[in-house]
Design an enzyme around this catalytic site. Structure first.
Site, PDB file in Angstrom:
ATOM      1  N   ARG A 183     -17.221   9.936  13.084  1.00 34.78           N
ATOM      2  CA  ARG A 183     -17.542   8.643  12.541  1.00 34.78           C
ATOM      3  C   ARG A 183     -18.029   7.733  13.708  1.00 34.78           C
ATOM      4  NH1 ARG A 183     -12.977   7.312   8.263  1.00 34.78           N
ATOM      5  NH2 ARG A 183     -13.456   9.141   6.940  1.00 34.78           N
ATOM      6  N   GLY A 236       1.004  -1.112  -0.037  1.00 32.40           N
ATOM      7  CA  GLY A 236       0.054  -0.104   0.039  1.00 32.40           C
ATOM      8  C   GLY A 236       0.867   1.285  -0.130  1.00 32.40           C
ATOM      9  N   GLU A 267      -1.143   1.765   8.810  1.00 38.06           N
ATOM     10  CA  GLU A 267      -2.227   1.104   9.687  1.00 38.06           C
ATOM     11  C   GLU A 267      -1.767   0.016  10.591  1.00 38.06           C
ATOM     12  OE1 GLU A 267      -5.737   0.361   7.377  1.00 38.06           O
ATOM     13  OE2 GLU A 267      -6.964  -0.115   9.290  1.00 38.06           O
TER      14      GLU A 267
HETATM   15  C1  SIN Z   1     -14.008   8.085   3.165  1.00 41.88           C
HETATM   16  O1  SIN Z   1     -13.605   8.571   2.131  1.00 41.88           O
HETATM   17  O2  SIN Z   1     -15.143   8.418   3.673  1.00 41.88           O
HETATM   18  C2  SIN Z   1     -12.953   7.493   3.813  1.00 41.88           C
HETATM   19  C3  SIN Z   1     -11.733   8.388   4.112  1.00 41.88           C
HETATM   20  C4  SIN Z   1     -11.132   7.928   5.378  1.00 41.88           C
HETATM   21  O3  SIN Z   1     -11.254   6.861   5.969  1.00 41.88           O
HETATM   22  O4  SIN Z   1      -9.982   8.603   5.938  1.00 41.88           O
END
Ligand code: SIN
Length: 526
Positions: free
Chosen positions: A274, A13, A355
């Site tokens: 989120r 990645g 990550e």
């Molecule tokens: C998204 O495009 O909603 C995800 C971007 C992210 O996870 O930072």
């Protein structure tokens, strides 16, 4: 087959490639991915790169947004490094010619995403930023004879020498097995979204890197913090991400009757952090209601979001009706292998970036688009550090591998993914976590990976990583960020406490970093 080299990077990645292109200016580098370079969560990343670029923006604003989204469970110095150095590296990338999206007036197009107080998201190809970054890196790798890219090579065991340093890795290929002996091994294997049956991640993101490092004796932390994204396209199951940028462009969460869901729920409404929006979508769906993104107000949706448009078409969703069916799904692992901003882990000569690493920059919940920034920034910082300080490994006298154990096959892959979603998903409860924790760890048998298949080892790795998530979730008796405990609705004095796993032990400590010299004994059990 044995290969001796300076550096092995595991992963294909953005973090892996960012590091590789710098490191190959001096070292011989082998980059290994278990699939190919178009199959990764990086490649699928729609959202962009959060960076302070605009003259109207400031570091402290981005830092503050990061702290608020992650509910103040950060290693603050690394957040400052991420934001300040990251801004510099992203500007360099743009100056080099990375094809980001620009407005008609020639200015960089900066988007807005959840919990950002400024428009600071750099995109490329609309909603195809990850693909454009990977394509750009691959096309611009320095023409170095020192760099070799390998596809379909699956790393299954890190090799430690008798001094406790990492000195190589064993892999499986279609032809058989290979051993790489190296001065440094860099983990850039990404996250663990595919431990859950509903995910935005690549289907093979099982958390291999966390398991590899943990089984070699490295410290792993913050595993209870798994971010769920509120909007995955949902047609008889999760079909892929519908980027937060859609809400940045005006899209709204609505119910079956087109009633806005987030109204009055949070001051930032549809662009709330989120864990807030994912929780609301979860609640609605748990009550048997369907949830949607209303996109009817977005002009030229197809041009702005070509990837999402294609995804919808592939799954029979007509975007012309202005509504996309969605559900929340696992998206990002905030925890991982304890690593410094230079990538150093608790095992000398084993580094971790992206990550798979936990540098404390995401706290309890990652701010949108900070992950590509993390991959670019810490990939580069780690590479610069090694370019300055890297030395040749002279000791390849292998220590006996740590004794491992194979979980009983009582969980198939699908069963485990379902159990994780149910029990260690958006809302967690002690009783179910305890049961799952026991199921994951009470039936271990000794195992030799050299004779196991990739699928068997992946299932084993899934059990290891899932077990760390479940145990972390059980221990953290509060709700913070992405970790929501039903019996503990509030945050408690768990702020800035890290649950650290290492070699079968767990420690709760007040600091992210507290390295002990590791002694290698022949038979440490998981
Ligand atoms: C998204 O495009 O909603 C995800 C971007 C992210 O996870 O930072």
């Amino acid at each position: 087959m044995n290969i001796q080299t300076d550096i092995v990077i595991l992963g294909g990645g953005i973090a892996a490639l960012q590091a590789a292109r710098k490191l190959s200016t001096r070292f011989s580098v082998h980059v290994l991915t278990k699939a190919n370079f178009t199959i990764s969560s990086s490649y699928k990343a729609q959202g962009g790169i959060a960076a302070v670029i605009s003259a109207d923006d400031q570091f402290h604003s981005h830092i503050n947004d990061t702290f608020i989204a992650g509910e103040h469970h950060h290693y603050e110095e690394n957040v400052r490094t991420l934001v300040a150095q990251g801004s510099r590296y992203v500007k360099q990338l743009l100056q080099e010619g990375f094809p980001a999206d620009y407005l008609e007036n020639g200015q960089l197009s900066l988007g807005l995403e959840g919990a950002h107080s400024q428009k600071r998201i750099v995109h490329a190809g609309g909603d195809a930023t990850g693909k454009h970054l990977i394509d750009y890196y691959i096309a611009h790798l320095p023409p170095s004879p020192r760099m070799t890219l390998h596809t379909y090579e699956f790393a299954y065991e890190l090799i430690l020498n008798t001094r406790g340093e990492c000195c190589g890795v064993r892999v499986k290929t279609a032809q058989g097995q290979k051993t790489y002996y190296a001065s440094y091994v860099i983990l850039a294997t990404g996250g663990a979204g595919a431990l859950y049956s509903c995910t935005s991640n690549h289907a093979h993101s099982f958390g291999d890197g966390v398991a590899l490092a943990y089984l070699a004796g490295a410290e792993v932390t913050d595993m209870e913090f798994v971010q769920f994204h509120p909007s995955l396209l949902y047609v008889n199951g999760a079909c892929g991400l519908v980027s937060e940028a859609v809400r940045g462009a005006g899209g709204r969460f609505v119910d079956e009757n087109n009633k806005p869901i987030m109204e009055g729920k949070h001051p930032l409404g549809d662009l709330a952090p989120r864990h807030i929006t994912a929780y609301e979508m979860y609640q609605m769906r748990a009550a048997g209601k369907e949830v949607f993104l209303d996109i009817s107000m977005i002009d030229n949706f197809e041009q702005k979001f070509p990837t999402i448009t294609k995804l919808c078409q592939q799954h029979g969703v007509d975007i012309g009706i202005g509504k996309i069916p969605i559900a929340p799904g696992s998206h990002f692992l905030m925890g991982g292998v304890v690593a410094t901003a230079q990538g150093e882990t608790s095992i000398p000569r084993l580094l971790a970036i992206g990550e798979v690493a936990c540098t404390g920059v995401h706290g309890a919940n990652r701010l949108a688009s900070n992950s590509l920034l993390e991959a670019i920034t810490f990939g580069q910082l780690m590479a610069e550090h090694l370019l300055q300080t890297g030395t040749k490994q002279q000791h390849f006298n292998e220590a006996l591998p740590l004794k491992k154990a194979m979980p009983s096959p009582s969980f198939t892959k699908q069963e485990l993914q379902k159990a994780m979603l149910q029990t260690a998903g958006i809302v967690r409860h002690a009783e179910a976590l305890e049961t799952l924790s026991l199921q994951l760890s009470n039936t271990w048998q000794p195992v030799d990976f050299s004779n196991a298949t990739q699928a068997q080892i992946e299932l084993y790795f899934m059990h290891v990583t899932a077990s760390l998530i479940v145990r972390g979730a059980l221990l953290r008796t509060e709700s913070r960020g992405a970790h929501i405990r039903q019996e503990y609705e509030q945050q408690t004095d768990w702020s800035k406490k890290w649950i650290v796993f290492q070699r079968g032990n767990v420690n709760v400590r007040n600091t992210l970093y507290e390295y002990n010299q590791i002694e290698i004994n022949a038979s440490t059990v998981l």
